[in-house]
Design a protein around this motif. Structure first.
Motif, PDB file in Angstrom:
ATOM      1  N   ALA A   1       0.841  -1.199   0.000  1.00 11.60           N
ATOM      2  CA  ALA A   1       0.000   0.000   0.000  1.00 11.60           C
ATOM      3  C   ALA A   1       0.870   1.241   0.000  1.00 11.60           C
ATOM      4  O   ALA A   1       1.851   1.325   0.744  1.00 11.60           O
ATOM      5  N   PHE A   2       0.535   2.192  -0.836  1.00 12.66           N
ATOM      6  CA  PHE A   2       1.269   3.453  -0.871  1.00 12.66           C
ATOM      7  C   PHE A   2       0.321   4.549  -1.334  1.00 12.66           C
ATOM      8  O   PHE A   2      -0.768   4.282  -1.851  1.00 12.66           O
ATOM      9  N   ASP A   3       0.764   5.777  -1.130  1.00 17.52           N
ATOM     10  CA  ASP A   3      -0.065   6.920  -1.507  1.00 17.52           C
ATOM     11  C   ASP A   3       0.820   7.940  -2.209  1.00 17.52           C
ATOM     12  O   ASP A   3       2.002   8.096  -1.860  1.00 17.52           O
ATOM     13  N   VAL A   4       0.267   8.623  -3.182  1.00 21.71           N
ATOM     14  CA  VAL A   4       1.001   9.666  -3.907  1.00 21.71           C
ATOM     15  C   VAL A   4       0.181  10.949  -3.860  1.00 21.71           C
ATOM     16  O   VAL A   4      -1.013  10.946  -4.164  1.00 21.71           O
ATOM     17  N   GLN A   5       0.831  12.032  -3.470  1.00 20.12           N
ATOM     18  CA  GLN A   5       0.185  13.345  -3.427  1.00 20.12           C
ATOM     19  C   GLN A   5       0.916  14.281  -4.375  1.00 20.12           C
ATOM     20  O   GLN A   5       2.136  14.158  -4.591  1.00 20.12           O
ATOM     21  N   PHE A   6       0.180  15.258  -4.911  1.00 23.47           N
ATOM     22  CA  PHE A   6       0.725  16.180  -5.901  1.00 23.47           C
ATOM     23  C   PHE A   6       0.558  17.618  -5.414  1.00 23.47           C
ATOM     24  O   PHE A   6      -0.494  17.980  -4.865  1.00 23.47           O
ATOM     25  N   PHE A   7       1.590  18.443  -5.648  1.00 18.56           N
ATOM     26  CA  PHE A   7       1.635  19.797  -5.096  1.00 18.56           C
ATOM     27  C   PHE A   7       2.116  20.776  -6.163  1.00 18.56           C
ATOM     28  O   PHE A   7       3.322  20.896  -6.409  1.00 18.56           O
ATOM     29  N   PRO A   8       1.204  21.471  -6.843  1.00 18.83           N
ATOM     30  CA  PRO A   8       1.625  22.483  -7.818  1.00 18.83           C
ATOM     31  C   PRO A   8       2.437  23.590  -7.137  1.00 18.83           C
ATOM     32  O   PRO A   8       2.077  24.053  -6.048  1.00 18.83           O
ATOM     33  N   GLU A   9       3.496  24.005  -7.762  1.00 19.37           N
ATOM     34  CA  GLU A   9       4.308  25.090  -7.215  1.00 19.37           C
ATOM     35  C   GLU A   9       3.460  26.355  -7.119  1.00 19.37           C
ATOM     36  O   GLU A   9       2.804  26.738  -8.085  1.00 19.37           O
ATOM     37  N   GLY A  10       3.471  26.985  -5.992  1.00 23.03           N
ATOM     38  CA  GLY A  10       2.682  28.185  -5.777  1.00 23.03           C
ATOM     39  C   GLY A  10       1.275  27.916  -5.305  1.00 23.03           C
ATOM     40  O   GLY A  10       0.636  28.786  -4.734  1.00 23.03           O
ATOM     41  N   GLY A  11       0.750  26.694  -5.549  1.00 23.47           N
ATOM     42  CA  GLY A  11      -0.562  26.349  -5.016  1.00 23.47           C
ATOM     43  C   GLY A  11      -1.595  25.908  -6.022  1.00 23.47           C
ATOM     44  O   GLY A  11      -2.532  25.204  -5.660  1.00 23.47           O
ATOM     45  N   GLU A  12      -1.467  26.295  -7.316  1.00 25.86           N
ATOM     46  CA  GLU A  12      -2.519  25.978  -8.284  1.00 25.86           C
ATOM     47  C   GLU A  12      -1.931  25.573  -9.620  1.00 25.86           C
ATOM     48  O   GLU A  12      -0.832  26.008  -9.996  1.00 25.86           O
ATOM     49  N   MET A  13      -2.694  24.758 -10.357  1.00 23.78           N
ATOM     50  CA  MET A  13      -2.431  24.510 -11.773  1.00 23.78           C
ATOM     51  C   MET A  13      -3.428  25.349 -12.567  1.00 23.78           C
ATOM     52  O   MET A  13      -4.643  25.277 -12.327  1.00 23.78           O
ATOM     53  N   LEU A  14      -2.922  26.143 -13.500  1.00 23.59           N
ATOM     54  CA  LEU A  14      -3.749  27.077 -14.249  1.00 23.59           C
ATOM     55  C   LEU A  14      -3.747  26.672 -15.718  1.00 23.59           C
ATOM     56  O   LEU A  14      -2.695  26.384 -16.310  1.00 23.59           O
ATOM     57  N   SER A  15      -4.911  26.651 -16.322  1.00 27.29           N
ATOM     58  CA  SER A  15      -5.029  26.200 -17.709  1.00 27.29           C
ATOM     59  C   SER A  15      -4.196  27.082 -18.635  1.00 27.29           C
ATOM     60  O   SER A  15      -4.206  28.310 -18.541  1.00 27.29           O
ATOM     61  N   GLY A  16      -3.445  26.405 -19.527  1.00 25.18           N
ATOM     62  CA  GLY A  16      -2.659  27.098 -20.541  1.00 25.18           C
ATOM     63  C   GLY A  16      -1.330  27.623 -20.049  1.00 25.18           C
ATOM     64  O   GLY A  16      -0.589  28.222 -20.841  1.00 25.18           O
ATOM     65  N   ILE A  17      -0.956  27.417 -18.799  1.00 20.54           N
ATOM     66  CA  ILE A  17       0.313  27.925 -18.256  1.00 20.54           C
ATOM     67  C   ILE A  17       1.136  26.748 -17.760  1.00 20.54           C
ATOM     68  O   ILE A  17       0.658  25.931 -16.966  1.00 20.54           O
ATOM     69  N   ARG A  18       2.364  26.670 -18.242  1.00 19.45           N
ATOM     70  CA  ARG A  18       3.256  25.566 -17.849  1.00 19.45           C
ATOM     71  C   ARG A  18       3.475  25.594 -16.346  1.00 19.45           C
ATOM     72  O   ARG A  18       3.804  26.631 -15.772  1.00 19.45           O
TER      73      ARG A  18
END
Length: 813
Positions: free
Chosen positions: A175-192
């Motif tokens: 059993a394992f878990d994976v979490q994801f953390f966008p730099e700055g806090g958010e993923m924004l459409s159309g921006i790398r």
């Protein structure tokens, strides 16, 4: 909106604390009539104004080892420092140290005295403890205001060899878990975007995974694997109205587990930090919102470092900084828009340039058994010797040792203490500098402290909650709760007495607050004591009094470390079991010596006006005769069939109007008839204070008459039936570390076995101005490799750690 700035803040939060940011933003909002530039230039002033009113404490604990057997002793040294500058902090006079089991139940507790920001103690690990993984935690009373996440914690393993150990082989986690953390806090459409991730097993330990990020249609947009401890990052450009998931496999497993990525936002901000040449940093901001001014606020451990403003142009802005502008350690970079909203944030770590360089060296590399080891210590900063406060342990390394995993004073002060949650192998990040270590550190900054922002909700709160715990600056605070016997409700305004019977007169008075709490600030309260609580005579019988435990009842969410005893430990455990039993059998008396604390023998009223040593006088058979014949300062009268005392006021040569405070071994005697009836031959001395005496703000006595018995235990005096009498553990009495000496041939030839695997423990080594110190100890009968571990800190807050090894063999080489 009305803004009320809080006096204190929640320290050590992994981000700018909510209450502090609220205070700053409210301060800024009050200048609405000013230009934006002027408004946000007050950000630094608002922050600094607040931090001047605040004090931050950090506690680090150095233990002699990380792994123990039941029947051994755990030795520890506490370092208490200012959380901003890491300088030793003399705010609290004691700290609380606990050992918790896997269910967070305390199995051992101690109140440890502190002096100038350091203290030491020990725990004997009883045979009743079960084998398992335990937590050692430490904190002060002041730190209880801010939550258990920032108490000092570290795992310790204990094996009870008096029971049959359950040997097992390490099992790979399914059993394992994976979490994801966008730099700055958010993923924004159309921006790398840069997206960090953390893959952990059920024990919070990083695992090696392989993964791909796919669209809902199945197209692969990114591939990732961790760099270190299950952490890494990848880049991709998310699309609008699209969901993404990661398909992740564990190790060589061909099966995949699906994990969702955070939702893609249609509007917002993306923050990206890049390192540049010549210690440069660029913080790029991208948005699809209308252009406006943005403000970058940077602080390092509550010290403001940068407040800058940039104007967005076509949704882009870049802040350029130099690393030297940031403080050493963790910096918090917060992006704030014109509407006073925190819209993005990330952490950045700048490695400390100035560290305490410690050197430990022995006069030889190899020794015979029972031979003297001479150890030289040197502490320096930038090549110059410096005074430092150090602690040192010398122990035999074996298969049970795992000193590399727990971290040290450097990794704790610079890293672990400023981040919530468990950090795997924190010492790794300081062991070897290089590009990989730096990248692993930045992955930790992106994942360990990340959270979404809801500052707008916080702006609706006008006041910060009151803090319940005050610093124990003068001494240990005993907290009693007084409730009405009739209703059970907390009783306010009740005068409550606390006494510690003894030859050292300890008497305390407190009036309860609205919560029914009476706070007694004690002094010199060491060891197990008989404590007596009672109310004023006219309030007797109306209330219940209970003492509250001073230990924290909140616990961090960090799970216990996994506990596994590999089968190859079997022989090592057998040998260590024999060593432990031999030490406890043959050296029991030497190992149980306690160090008497330095106590002030004066009573709480300091110097009395007159002292009567009754053995210097002809002994009368009644106390009435003693008082009438010898103690001229006290007038003895009988009114309404009851005796009473009045003291002579030396200023007006007349008697006080009210009776004095009468004490027997520190316990107030409210019925003068009882003291008159008491056998004077049990009393050693009588002290009289003829001045009016104030105890606290509202409590006054017209003098004091204090009797002390020969034994200091009230010697059969009849106590009131309504008082509360109980045992109370004060500050821990220090156990003296014993290390035998082998100076003579007779001592060397002694048949008494010496199976010490801990050769030496010294919690309080202070180097001279040249940074040097020396000590010596003797090897035991055990052969093998021994390690010297030295940790410490300078008065200016520079920390360091070092190790040194030597061998003990059959013959001197």
């Amino acid at each position: 909106m009305m803004c009320t700035p809080p006096i204190f803040r929640q320290y050590n939060s992994c981000f700018l604390p909510a209450r502090l940011l609220l205070f700053i933003l409210c301060t800024l909002g009050s200048a609405a009539g000013l230009a934006q530039t002027t408004q946000f230039s007050s950000l630094r002033q608002a922050f600094e104004q607040h931090t001047k009113r605040a004090v931050i404490e950090k506690v680090f604990v150095h233990t002699d080892r990380e792994d123990y057997l039941a029947g051994e002793t755990m030795w520890f040294k506490l370092y208490v420092v200012d959380g901003s500058r890491h300088q030793p902090l003399d705010l609290s006079k004691l700290a609380y140290v606990e050992v918790l089991d896997k269910e967070n139940k305390p199995v051992l507790q101690a109140k440890t005295a502190l002096e100038n920001g350091s203290g030491s103690g020990s725990f004997y690990l009883p045979l009743s403890l079960k084998s398992g993984s335990y937590k050692l935690r430490a904190y002060t009373n002041w730190m209880k205001n801010f939550g258990p996440e920032f108490y000092f914690e570290k795992p310790v393993s204990l094996i009870n060899t008096f029971t049959v150990p359950e040997y097992s082989a390490p099992v790979a986690e399914a059993a394992f878990d994976v979490q994801f953390f966008p730099e700055g806090g958010e993923m924004l459409s159309g921006i790398r975007s840069k997206v960090a991730f953390k893959a952990l097993d059920s024990h919070g330990k990083g695992v090696a995974v392989k993964g791909v990020v796919v669209k809902e249609q199945g197209d692969t947009v990114a591939v990732f694997s961790p760099l270190k401890f299950g952490m890494g990052h990848f880049y991709f450009t998310p699309e609008a109205n699209t969901t993404y998931k990661a398909l992740v496999s564990l190790g060589t497993d061909s099966s995949f587990t699906s994990f969702s990525l955070p939702a893609v936002q249609s509007q917002g901000y993306v923050m990206q930090l890049e390192e540049e040449a010549n210690d440069g940093l660029s913080i790029s901001v991208s948005t699809n919102l209308p252009d406006q001014q943005l403000h970058l606020f940077v602080h390092t451990r509550q010290q403001v470092k940068v407040v800058e403003t940039q104007k967005l142009t076509n949704g882009q802005a870049v802040f350029r900084l130099n690393k030297q502008q940031l403080g050493e350690g963790i910096s918090h970079l917060t992006l704030i828009n014109q509407q006073k909203q925190a819209v993005a944030e990330r952490l950045y770590f700048r490695y400390p340039q100035n560290i305490l360089s410690l050197d430990a060296g022995t006069n030889k590399n190899r020794y015979a058994s029972r031979q003297q080891v001479e150890l030289q210590l040197a502490a320096s900063e930038k090549g110059n010797g410096t005074p430092a406060n150090l602690s040192l342990a010398v122990y035999r390394t074996d298969s049970l040792s795992r000193e590399e995993a727990a971290g040290n004073i450097m990794s704790y002060l610079w890293l672990s203490s400023d981040l919530k949650g468990h950090i795997e192998s924190p010492a790794y990040y300081f062991s070897a500098k290089g590009p990989q270590t730096a990248q692993a550190m930045d992955n930790l900054m992106l994942t360990q402290g990340w959270r979404r922002f809801r500052w707008q909700e916080l702006l609706e709160k006008e006041e910060a909650p009151a803090l319940a715990y005050i610093p124990e600056y003068e001494g240990h605070i005993i907290r009693a709760v007084v409730t009405s016997k009739e209703t059970g409700a907390p009783a306010a305004g009740v005068t409550t007495y606390l006494s510690v019977p003894g030859k050292l007169v300890q008497f305390y008075v407190s009036s309860t607050n609205e919560q029914g709490e009476a706070l007694f600030i004690t002094e010199q309260l060491y060891g197990l004591n008989d404590v007596i609580l009672q109310n004023r005579p006219d309030q007797a019988g109306l209330y219940n009094i209970e003492i509250s435990s001073p230990y924290a009842t909140q616990y961090s969410a960090v799970p216990p470390a996994p506990f596994i005893i590999p089968e190859q430990y079997q022989e090592q455990l057998r040998l260590r079991h024999v060593q432990m039993q031999a030490q406890n059998t043959y050296w029991q008396e030497e190992r149980n010596q306690l160090v008497a604390p330095r106590l002030d023998s004066a009573a709480f009223y300091r110097t009395p006006s007159k002292t009567y040593l009754l053995d210097n006088f002809t002994r009368f058979p009644t106390m009435e005769e003693v008082m009438r014949e010898y103690v001229y300062e006290v007038r003895v009268r009988k009114q309404g069939g009851k005796f009473n005392f009045k003291l002579l006021d030396p200023n007006i040569r007349d008697y006080f109007e009210n009776p004095p405070l009468v004490l027997l071994d520190g316990v107030p005697v409210t019925d003068t008839d009882k003291i008159i009836e008491y056998n004077p031959l049990k009393v050693e001395k009588l002290e009289v204070v003829t001045d009016r005496f104030f105890k606290g703000k509202d409590i006054m006595y017209d003098g004091i008459v204090s009797y002390t018995t020969y034994k200091g235990n009230l010697e059969g005096f009849p106590l009131n039936a309504d008082l509360k009498q109980l045992d109370y553990d004060g500050l821990q009495l220090q156990r003296e570390f014993y290390s035998p000496s082998y100076e003579t041939q007779q001592q060397i030839s002694s048949r008494k076995p010496d199976f010490r695997n801990l050769l030496h423990w010294s919690p309080q080594i202070v180097t001279g101005k040249d940074g040097k110190s020396s000590l010596s100890f003797y090897t035991s009968d055990l052969k093998g490799k021994f390690i010297v571990v030295v940790q410490g800190i300078t008065p200016t807050g520079t920390a360091g750690v070092t190790t040194h090894t030597f061998e003990v063999e059959e013959d001197t080489l």
